[in-house]
Scaffold this motif. Structure first.
Motif, mmCIF file in Angstrom:
data_model
loop_
_atom_site.group_PDB
_atom_site.id
_atom_site.type_symbol
_atom_site.label_atom_id
_atom_site.label_comp_id
_atom_site.label_asym_id
_atom_site.label_seq_id
_atom_site.Cartn_x
_atom_site.Cartn_y
_atom_site.Cartn_z
ATOM 1 N N SER A 357 82.683 -58.039 60.867
ATOM 2 C CA SER A 357 81.695 -57.936 59.795
ATOM 3 C C SER A 357 80.344 -57.495 60.326
ATOM 4 C CB SER A 357 81.563 -59.289 59.081
ATOM 5 O OG SER A 357 82.774 -59.620 58.406
ATOM 6 N N MET A 358 79.974 -58.001 61.491
ATOM 7 C CA MET A 358 78.706 -57.598 62.100
ATOM 8 C C MET A 358 78.736 -56.120 62.488
ATOM 9 S SD MET A 358 77.916 -60.914 64.523
ATOM 10 C CE MET A 358 76.628 -60.034 65.386
ATOM 11 N N LYS A 359 79.886 -55.658 62.941
ATOM 12 C CA LYS A 359 80.002 -54.272 63.387
ATOM 13 C C LYS A 359 79.837 -53.300 62.229
ATOM 14 C CE LYS A 359 82.955 -51.212 66.110
ATOM 15 N NZ LYS A 359 84.222 -51.086 66.882
ATOM 16 N N ILE A 360 80.431 -53.578 61.071
ATOM 17 C CA ILE A 360 80.297 -52.665 59.936
ATOM 18 C C ILE A 360 78.871 -52.660 59.412
ATOM 19 C CG2 ILE A 360 81.078 -54.432 58.277
ATOM 20 C CD1 ILE A 360 81.550 -50.608 57.997
ATOM 21 N N ARG A 361 78.219 -53.812 59.449
ATOM 22 C CA ARG A 361 76.822 -53.858 59.009
ATOM 23 C C ARG A 361 75.922 -53.042 59.932
ATOM 24 N NH1 ARG A 361 78.149 -59.381 57.538
ATOM 25 N NH2 ARG A 361 77.283 -60.214 59.482
ATOM 26 N N GLU A 362 76.173 -53.147 61.227
ATOM 27 C CA GLU A 362 75.388 -52.367 62.186
ATOM 28 C C GLU A 362 75.644 -50.871 62.018
ATOM 29 O OE1 GLU A 362 72.800 -51.610 65.491
ATOM 30 O OE2 GLU A 362 73.010 -53.142 63.930
ATOM 31 N N THR A 363 76.894 -50.505 61.744
ATOM 32 C CA THR A 363 77.236 -49.096 61.517
ATOM 33 C C THR A 363 76.503 -48.557 60.301
ATOM 34 O OG1 THR A 363 79.443 -49.423 62.480
ATOM 35 C CG2 THR A 363 79.133 -47.489 61.080
ATOM 36 N N LEU A 364 76.454 -49.344 59.228
ATOM 37 C CA LEU A 364 75.749 -48.921 58.016
ATOM 38 C C LEU A 364 74.244 -48.817 58.269
ATOM 39 C CD1 LEU A 364 77.640 -51.086 55.381
ATOM 40 C CD2 LEU A 364 77.692 -48.586 55.535
ATOM 41 N N ARG A 365 73.708 -49.759 59.014
ATOM 42 C CA ARG A 365 72.264 -49.736 59.300
ATOM 43 C C ARG A 365 71.887 -48.479 60.072
ATOM 44 N NH1 ARG A 365 68.623 -50.632 63.117
ATOM 45 N NH2 ARG A 365 70.211 -50.977 64.733
ATOM 46 N N LEU A 366 72.654 -48.162 61.110
ATOM 47 C CA LEU A 366 72.365 -46.984 61.915
ATOM 48 C C LEU A 366 72.557 -45.691 61.120
ATOM 49 C CD1 LEU A 366 74.002 -48.011 65.319
ATOM 50 C CD2 LEU A 366 71.570 -47.914 64.763
ATOM 51 N N VAL A 380 75.883 -40.923 49.372
ATOM 52 C CA VAL A 380 77.049 -41.695 48.927
ATOM 53 C C VAL A 380 78.310 -41.231 49.649
ATOM 54 C CG1 VAL A 380 78.600 -42.055 46.962
ATOM 55 C CG2 VAL A 380 76.141 -42.378 46.681
ATOM 56 N N GLY A 381 78.464 -39.932 49.826
ATOM 57 C CA GLY A 381 79.634 -39.412 50.522
ATOM 58 C C GLY A 381 79.741 -39.950 51.944
ATOM 59 N N GLU A 382 78.604 -39.975 52.648
ATOM 60 C CA GLU A 382 78.583 -40.477 54.022
ATOM 61 C C GLU A 382 78.893 -41.975 54.060
ATOM 62 O OE1 GLU A 382 78.107 -38.804 56.824
ATOM 63 O OE2 GLU A 382 77.748 -36.842 55.914
ATOM 64 N N LEU A 383 78.273 -42.730 53.162
ATOM 65 C CA LEU A 383 78.493 -44.175 53.138
ATOM 66 C C LEU A 383 79.927 -44.521 52.744
ATOM 67 C CD1 LEU A 383 75.178 -45.449 51.470
ATOM 68 C CD2 LEU A 383 75.814 -45.556 53.891
ATOM 69 N N ASN A 384 80.466 -43.788 51.781
ATOM 70 C CA ASN A 384 81.837 -44.067 51.338
ATOM 71 C C ASN A 384 82.849 -43.857 52.447
ATOM 72 O OD1 ASN A 384 81.118 -44.887 48.808
ATOM 73 N ND2 ASN A 384 81.766 -43.030 47.744
ATOM 74 N N ASP A 385 82.630 -42.847 53.296
ATOM 75 C CA ASP A 385 83.538 -42.617 54.419
ATOM 76 C C ASP A 385 83.571 -43.829 55.345
ATOM 77 O OD1 ASP A 385 84.264 -40.121 53.523
ATOM 78 O OD2 ASP A 385 82.885 -39.034 54.839
ATOM 79 N N ILE A 386 82.394 -44.404 55.586
ATOM 80 C CA ILE A 386 82.309 -45.584 56.449
ATOM 81 C C ILE A 386 82.963 -46.797 55.781
ATOM 82 C CG2 ILE A 386 80.722 -47.202 57.564
ATOM 83 C CD1 ILE A 386 78.708 -44.862 57.738
ATOM 84 N N LEU A 387 82.611 -47.011 54.510
ATOM 85 C CA LEU A 387 83.123 -48.179 53.783
ATOM 86 C C LEU A 387 84.625 -48.114 53.583
ATOM 87 C CD1 LEU A 387 80.326 -48.396 51.064
ATOM 88 C CD2 LEU A 387 80.745 -50.090 52.859
ATOM 89 N N LEU A 391 87.267 -50.998 54.690
ATOM 90 C CA LEU A 391 87.937 -51.732 53.623
ATOM 91 C C LEU A 391 89.444 -51.504 53.627
ATOM 92 C CD1 LEU A 391 85.292 -51.044 50.833
ATOM 93 C CD2 LEU A 391 85.841 -53.292 51.809
ATOM 94 N N ASN A 392 89.865 -50.277 53.880
ATOM 95 C CA ASN A 392 91.301 -49.997 53.959
ATOM 96 C C ASN A 392 91.961 -50.794 55.075
ATOM 97 O OD1 ASN A 392 92.151 -48.239 51.894
ATOM 98 N ND2 ASN A 392 91.168 -46.510 52.893
ATOM 99 N N TYR A 393 91.229 -50.989 56.167
ATOM 100 C CA TYR A 393 91.808 -51.712 57.295
ATOM 101 C C TYR A 393 91.890 -53.214 57.023
ATOM 102 C CZ TYR A 393 92.673 -53.430 61.995
ATOM 103 O OH TYR A 393 93.224 -54.063 63.082
ATOM 104 N N LEU A 446 79.310 -44.604 44.503
ATOM 105 C CA LEU A 446 79.280 -45.417 45.718
ATOM 106 C C LEU A 446 80.298 -46.547 45.595
ATOM 107 C CD1 LEU A 446 77.911 -46.203 48.435
ATOM 108 C CD2 LEU A 446 76.378 -47.651 47.097
ATOM 109 N N ILE A 447 81.028 -46.787 46.662
ATOM 110 C CA ILE A 447 82.028 -47.857 46.655
ATOM 111 C C ILE A 447 81.340 -49.218 46.645
ATOM 112 C CG2 ILE A 447 83.828 -49.001 48.017
ATOM 113 C CD1 ILE A 447 84.641 -46.238 49.058
ATOM 114 N N ASP A 448 81.698 -50.046 45.671
ATOM 115 C CA ASP A 448 81.275 -51.445 45.657
ATOM 116 C C ASP A 448 82.386 -52.229 46.357
ATOM 117 O OD1 ASP A 448 80.688 -54.073 45.211
ATOM 118 O OD2 ASP A 448 80.314 -53.859 43.058
#
Length: 460
Positions: A357-366, A380-387, A391-393, A446-448
């Motif tokens: 959880s910390m890793k995904i938050r850091e990825t989004l922050r950067l 939104v396109g960039e953020l959705n790719d990360i999310l 989430l799929n995993y 944007l993915i919620d």
């Protein structure tokens, strides 16, 4: 007629043989050949394959290898040659050159460029980047030899195998916990990829492959030098290690640990006699049993020593899972009390670990820090790719319980977007000082995280 095992049904590609070969795509011809190899290896456990090398440089094998390597993308190797450069000069010409080098047995793998990738714990891990040409050659070899070894691999192995995934390993661990195997030995191998002994690995390869040309080619990859810090390391005097990042490396590392898998699953082994099972994903594995006697752990260490491997004693630990949570592949397994159904007592709670959880938050922050003045749709396109990847995993229907983690992720994203659009530099944006998260979800898709559902699920 003897019925195929479940593993055969899963691993053997389904290709209609009614189609003429000249009408088949490269992928179909490769899969047809792989199916034949797999069935032969499955039916004759002691059979050794003598004529394989000529298949590695067949036109359709090389074409399919190129397609797979290109689909995986990646950075150029030490020669700096990119996919675009190869396409500019002609893919067929590129493959023909490689084909001739392989046919004449003069192909020589270039040095592997080594870079260091940050890990979640602040440390770094090495990653080898072969040239694209070498990746294609490795893929061609892998396509030919993989089905042979797949026929021998145990059910306890899940990493880097066709039709198997981390989700399957997580599901299996939960099933074993529910069945009562709640004593766990969480094993951590010390620098596994860097310590695989070449000679012992070659013995494992020779159990099935007798074609000396194939063995010679694999040996070249094992001896390929590493380029790091403006100097070459290793080379022909290298006696241990498989480069992380090589296309064929996961198969070779699985093959070597299959020696351990076979002993653990043998009905006569110390493990089976103590009703202990192993679940392995690449070099990560756990032993699970109703109880774990000292002799089981001693036997494991003895086997690893004979293989030339060792456990990281500081990270490896034996626990009672009902009392102490443990992590595996980014998930944490906890025996928690149910708040929704208090009368049902406790349940096995499988969810993203705190580190994940910390890793995904850091990825989004950067990511937000680097995006600057992106238009909302692009943002939104960039953020959705990360999310979507995260989430799929971590969202495994019927297996994981990730809602709380998704709620926390949603709250974090809402906060970061509020800060992002409240910066002075964003005054001209329509989202300046607005509820950016809600507007991006409603207007731009944007993915919620709290409303995300995987399209592909794993049944419990």
């Amino acid at each position: 007629m003897k019925e195929e095992s479940n593993q055969q049904k899963v691993e053997a590609p389904e290709i209609s043989t009614a189609k003429k070969r000249k009408d088949m795509s490269s992928a179909e011809r490769v899969q047809l050949y792989q199916r034949k190899l797999y069935q032969k290896a499955k039916q004759e456990k002691s059979y050794r394959f003598y004529v394989l090398y000529d298949k590695i440089f067949l036109d359709y094998v090389l074409r399919e290898s190129w397609k797979r390597v290109k689909s995986n993308a990646g950075s150029p190797g030490i020669d700096g040659v990119t996919f675009e450069m190869i396409e500019g000069g002609g893919v067929e010409k590129f493959l023909k050159t490689l084909q001739e080098e392989l046919r004449k047995q003069i192909y020589q793998p270039p040095a592997v460029k080594r870079v260091w990738i940050p890990k979640a714990n602040g440390q770094k891990r090495p990653l080898g980047i072969p040239t694209i040409k070498d990746r294609v050659a490795q893929m061609a070899c892998k396509l030919v030899i993989e089905p042979i070894f797949e026929a021998d691999f145990e059910e306890s192995s899940y990493g880097f195998r066709p039709k198997r995934s981390a989700h399957d390993a997580i599901k299996r661990i939960k099933e074993e916990l529910k069945s009562g195997k709640t004593e766990v030995y969480d094993a951590d191998l010390s620098a596994y990829f860097d310590t695989i002994p070449h000679e012992k690995l070659k013995i494992a390869i020779r159990e099935r492959i007798a074609d000396e040309r194939v063995l010679k080619l694999i040996n070249k990859w094992l001896k390929a030098p590493v380029y790091e810090d403006d100097q070459y390391k290793g080379g022909k005097h290298q006696r241990v290690g498989v480069p992380q990042g090589g296309v064929i490396s996961p198969l070779l590392s699985n093959l070597f640990l299959n020696l351990l898998d076979r002993i653990v699953t043998s009905v006569k082994s110390t493990f089976s006699k103590n009703r202990v099972v192993m679940i392995r994903y690449a070099d990560d594995f756990v032993l699970m049993g109703e109880t774990l006697q000292e002799e089981v752990v001693i036997r494991l260490k003895t086997l690893l020593t004979r293989m030339g491997l060792s456990l990281n004693e500081q990270k490896s630990k034996q626990i009672k899972a009902k009392e102490t949570p443990f992590n595996f592949l980014g998930f944490v397994f906890r025996y928690d009390r149910s708040y929704k159904n208090a009368g049902k007592g406790k349940f096995w709670n499988v969810k993203p670990s705190d580190r994940s959880s910390m890793k995904i938050r850091e990825t989004l922050r950067l990511a937000l820090k680097q995006m600057g003045h992106y238009k909302p749709g692009v943002l939104v396109g960039e953020l959705n790719d990360i999310l979507r990847g995260w989430l799929n995993y971590f969202d495994i229907t019927g297996v994981s319980h990730s809602f709380i983690a998704k709620k926390h992720l949603s709250d974090y994203l809402r906060m970061r977007l509020l800060k992002y659009f409240n910066r002075k530099s964003q005054r001209k944006s329509r989202l300046y000082r607005k509820q950016a998260f809600e507007l991006l979800v409603q207007r731009f898709g944007l993915i919620d995280p709290t409303k995300f559902n995987r399209r592909l699920t794993v049944k419990a």
